[in-house]
Scaffold this motif. Sequence first.
Motif, PDB file in Angstrom:
ATOM      1  N   PRO A 107      -6.022   3.226  11.180  1.00  0.00           N
ATOM      2  CA  PRO A 107      -5.866   1.920  11.810  1.00  0.00           C
ATOM      3  C   PRO A 107      -5.479   0.824  10.811  1.00  0.00           C
ATOM      4  O   PRO A 107      -4.969  -0.214  11.203  1.00  0.00           O
ATOM      5  CB  PRO A 107      -7.254   1.645  12.389  1.00  0.00           C
ATOM      6  N   VAL A 108      -5.722   1.069   9.546  1.00  0.00           N
ATOM      7  CA  VAL A 108      -5.489   0.039   8.529  1.00  0.00           C
ATOM      8  C   VAL A 108      -4.008  -0.075   8.204  1.00  0.00           C
ATOM      9  O   VAL A 108      -3.499  -1.143   7.856  1.00  0.00           O
ATOM     10  CB  VAL A 108      -6.286   0.353   7.250  1.00  0.00           C
TER      11      VAL A 108
ATOM     12  N   GLU B 138       1.766  -5.329   8.746  1.00  0.00           N
ATOM     13  CA  GLU B 138       1.859  -6.744   9.115  1.00  0.00           C
ATOM     14  C   GLU B 138       1.894  -7.628   7.858  1.00  0.00           C
ATOM     15  O   GLU B 138       2.726  -8.532   7.734  1.00  0.00           O
ATOM     16  CB  GLU B 138       0.649  -7.127   9.990  1.00  0.00           C
ATOM     17  N   ALA B 139       0.991  -7.333   6.930  1.00  0.00           N
ATOM     18  CA  ALA B 139       0.907  -8.134   5.706  1.00  0.00           C
ATOM     19  C   ALA B 139       2.198  -8.021   4.894  1.00  0.00           C
ATOM     20  O   ALA B 139       2.738  -9.014   4.389  1.00  0.00           O
ATOM     21  CB  ALA B 139      -0.282  -7.677   4.867  1.00  0.00           C
TER      22      ALA B 139
ATOM     23  N   LEU C 243      -1.566  -0.277  10.072  1.00  0.00           N
ATOM     24  CA  LEU C 243      -0.907  -1.308  10.885  1.00  0.00           C
ATOM     25  C   LEU C 243      -1.075  -2.691  10.279  1.00  0.00           C
ATOM     26  O   LEU C 243      -0.168  -3.522  10.320  1.00  0.00           O
ATOM     27  CB  LEU C 243      -1.503  -1.288  12.302  1.00  0.00           C
ATOM     28  N   ILE C 244      -2.258  -2.917   9.717  1.00  0.00           N
ATOM     29  CA  ILE C 244      -2.530  -4.222   9.093  1.00  0.00           C
ATOM     30  C   ILE C 244      -1.675  -4.393   7.846  1.00  0.00           C
ATOM     31  O   ILE C 244      -1.108  -5.468   7.599  1.00  0.00           O
ATOM     32  CB  ILE C 244      -4.023  -4.339   8.704  1.00  0.00           C
ATOM     33  N   TRP C 245      -1.563  -3.338   7.069  1.00  0.00           N
ATOM     34  CA  TRP C 245      -0.739  -3.412   5.861  1.00  0.00           C
ATOM     35  C   TRP C 245       0.712  -3.660   6.215  1.00  0.00           C
ATOM     36  O   TRP C 245       1.425  -4.396   5.528  1.00  0.00           O
ATOM     37  CB  TRP C 245      -0.874  -2.148   5.022  1.00  0.00           C
TER      38      TRP C 245
ATOM     39  N   ASN D 204       0.856  -1.186   0.000  1.00  0.00           N
ATOM     40  CA  ASN D 204       0.000   0.000   0.000  1.00  0.00           C
ATOM     41  C   ASN D 204       0.896   1.241   0.000  1.00  0.00           C
ATOM     42  O   ASN D 204       1.982   1.225   0.560  1.00  0.00           O
ATOM     43  CB  ASN D 204      -0.932   0.005   1.222  1.00  0.00           C
TER      44      ASN D 204
END
Lengths: 147, 147
Positions: free
Chosen positions: A107-108, A114-115, A110-112, A91
């Motif tokens: 908040p997203v 991780e991925a 952080l997920i990216w 991203n």
Amino acid sequence: MMRLTRAGEYGVRAALHLANQPEGKITFVSEISEKQDVPRHFAAKVMQLLVRSGVVRSHRGVKGGFTLARPASKITLKDVIEGVEGQIFLNLCLIKKGECPRDDTCPVHLIWREAQDKLMEILDGVTVAELAETGRALEKKMSKKKR
Amino acid sequence: MMRLTRAGEYGVRAALHLANQPEGKITFVSEISEKQDVPRHFAAKVMQLLVRSGVVRSHRGVKGGFTLARPASKITLKDVIEGVEGQIFLNLCLIKKGECPRDDTCPVHLIWREAQDKLMEILDGVTVAELAETGRALEKKMSKKKR
DNA sequence: TTTATTTAGGATATAAAAGGTCTTAATTAT
DNA sequence: ATAATTAAGACCTTTTATATCCTAAATAAA
């Protein structure tokens, strides 16, 4: 569309092809192109990218061609893919802090992160040497099945 | 280039915005557009995609707008992204058996499968509700820092 | 019933990226 | 010298990304 490009795919095929050649053999683009189903001129361009990024070494002139720049066991899948495509970012917001103005409160993000880390871990966790060996094993298995 | 598209990013923002609205409130595209920094007409198109894929419900006419189609706790990040972008495949060879003719003997295919599964696990492992909550926590933290 | 407001759907436009080809120059073994 | 080979980059075509715009349909409210 979040997918590996053809150039990336072709680069991996080329690296694998080189890894399967006898020690020290210099390989022509034409051979890579034919054996790995890669359009001739496109293959040449991809090889150039791999040279620039230090994954393969080129040899000019008559009997020139390509070899891996270091042992296949020292080249990871990530090295090859990023060698062709440049650094991977799942991203925009991962490119660098501040690239996305919503950075601090998104908040997203952080997920990216991780991925992205997980993907890099997987791609960097397998070497061209290992892939080449698995490939040889698969070839053997398939040729048995045919009989 | 293996990256989430703007449409995908905007879809996530929109879903998060809806999740942060009071129960039952119908939200205009104009509000989503303004609050989430998404170009007006582009937002409308993304919302259409989310309606078609069943993530969001639309309400036409005066006072029309959008709501989530089900509780935010039942919508994962994957639902939203694939709702906008369609199914994600990190490499062509993952689309379906036989898509790549080298399927049987390609050692890299297995790695892509692993990476794909891991990515899906991460994206499907977090809900819009969870993200919205994390977002609120981050907002609070940041507003403290400013003081 | 009319009107204003809003989404639905699709047409269109522009820019960027992907995918591929070609040409010329540089290099080098023979 | 010559022929074979990569280097570099210009060029082309198609597809995807990123929008914008227009008309139709729906509907709440006047």
